[in-house]
Design an enzyme around this catalytic site. Structure first.
Site, mmCIF file in Angstrom:
data_model
loop_
_atom_site.group_PDB
_atom_site.id
_atom_site.type_symbol
_atom_site.label_atom_id
_atom_site.label_comp_id
_atom_site.label_asym_id
_atom_site.label_seq_id
_atom_site.Cartn_x
_atom_site.Cartn_y
_atom_site.Cartn_z
ATOM 1 N N SER A 1 0.951 -1.236 0.076
ATOM 2 C CA SER A 1 -0.057 -0.122 0.046
ATOM 3 C C SER A 1 0.941 1.206 0.213
ATOM 4 O O SER A 1 2.076 0.991 0.389
ATOM 5 C CB SER A 1 -0.955 0.005 1.362
ATOM 6 O OG SER A 1 -1.918 1.160 1.077
ATOM 7 N N TYR B 1 -3.140 -2.128 9.601
ATOM 8 C CA TYR B 1 -2.963 -2.161 8.404
ATOM 9 C C TYR B 1 -1.784 -1.821 7.753
ATOM 10 O O TYR B 1 -1.068 -2.254 6.881
ATOM 11 C CB TYR B 1 -4.198 -1.530 7.585
ATOM 12 C CG TYR B 1 -4.368 -1.673 6.256
ATOM 13 C CD1 TYR B 1 -4.646 -2.969 5.691
ATOM 14 C CD2 TYR B 1 -3.879 -0.505 5.347
ATOM 15 C CE1 TYR B 1 -4.742 -2.770 4.307
ATOM 16 C CE2 TYR B 1 -3.902 -0.677 3.797
ATOM 17 C CZ TYR B 1 -4.384 -1.789 3.272
ATOM 18 O OH TYR B 1 -4.445 -1.830 2.086
#
Ligand SMILES: NC(=O)c1ccc[n+]([C@@H]2O[C@H](COP(=O)([O-])OP(=O)(O)OC[C@H]3O[C@@H](n4cnc5c(N)ncnc54)[C@H](OP(=O)(O)O)[C@@H]3O)[C@@H](O)[C@H]2O)c1
Length: 250
Positions: free
Chosen positions: A143, A155
């Site tokens: 990401s 995350y």
């Protein structure tokens, strides 16, 4: 239409939805036989149908990437049914939110299990096949690197770890002809960017002001980068995590 992947077998985890489905379609258009995987069979079957409707070749098999036996079986099934494995896109991921002090351990473990252990297990079993069979290319989904976003610490930690793991694994495997890279997307039009019950226009209005280019990315824009990283056109790119985020981390 170019066909950079004619005769190649491509495995995509998280291939039933979002970025994974868009990438599966893109590989299908370029001649690959595409094996899509995920935990639920229905979206996978739908991806296969969409690829076949365009004249492409596709197949599906369920697997949970956080389980080593599932991933080992997935790679073996892909090779047994289609005669090899040349490209893997390790894209399965989950987003769990919550401030670190309040995050429960189950949510933490689920995110680490899929986003990080899942990429490790996928690479482990894919490399085991590829290195004895002419090599291959692997692209992982990380990401984009951003300043800490409250509530997304776990995350972010798993995804930053994917970039680190990609670099290390790339050095481990390049001598065996297995070239590993990653994509690091910013906000993309895919199920993960919606709040529960949110309409697309509301999602866009919420996110666009935080993205310098002024819009969310298209899943096909990530797919285009994955195909380039998986192709010989990027042959000198090893261990790189390609940020594709409309300028969010610029
Ligand atoms: N959309 C974005 O803005 C964005 C930005 C940066 C990074 N990403 C990353 O891009 C990847 C794809 O996400 P997306 O945006 O396309 O969202 P998505 O539609 O939610 O895709 C996630 C996919 O992963 C699969 N999956 C989840 N857990 C799994 C597991 N344990 N084993 C196997 N498959 C599993 C899901 O299918 P099942 O539920 O059927 O298993 C689903 O198809 C993810 O890694 C995500 O973190 C997305």
């Amino acid at each position: 239409m170019t066909a950079r992947f004619t005769g190649k077998v491509v495995l995509i985890t998280g291939g039933g939805t979002g970025i994974g489905r868009a990438t599966a379609l893109a590989f299908g258009r370029e001649g690959a036989t595409v094996m899509v995987s995920g935990r639920r069979a229905e979206p996978l079957a739908e991806t296969v149908k969409l690829i076949e409707a365009e004249g492409g070749r596709a197949d599906h098999a369920t697997a949970d990437v956080s389980r080593s036996a599932d991933v080992e079986r997935l790679v073996a099934t892909t090779v047994a049914r289609h005669g090899g494995l040349h490209v893997a896109f390790n894209n399965a991921g989950v987003l769990g939110a919550g401030p670190v002090p309040d995050l429960d351990e189950d949510t933490w473990n689920a995110m680490v299990g899929t986003n990080l252990t899942g990429v490790f297990l996928s690479m482990k079993h894919e490399i085991a096949h590829m290195r004895g069979n002419g090599g291959g290319t692997i692209v992982n989904t990380a990401s984009n690197p951003v300043t800490a976003v409250p509530g997304l610490g776990a995350y972010a930690a798993t995804k930053e770890a994917v970039v680190a793991l990609t670099r290390a694994a790339a050095r481990d495997a390049i001598g065996d002809g297995v070239r590993i890279t990653a994509v690091a997307p910013g906000p993309v039009d895919a199920p993960m960017t919606f709040l529960p019950g949110e309409a697309p226009a509301d999602r866009d209005a919420r996110l666009a002001p935080h993205i310098p280019i002024g819009r969310v990315g298209g899943a096909a824009e990530i797919a285009a980068a994955v195909l380039w990283l998986a192709s010989p056109e990027s042959a000198f790119v090893v261990g790189h995590g390609l940020v594709i985020d409309g300028g969010v981390s610029a």
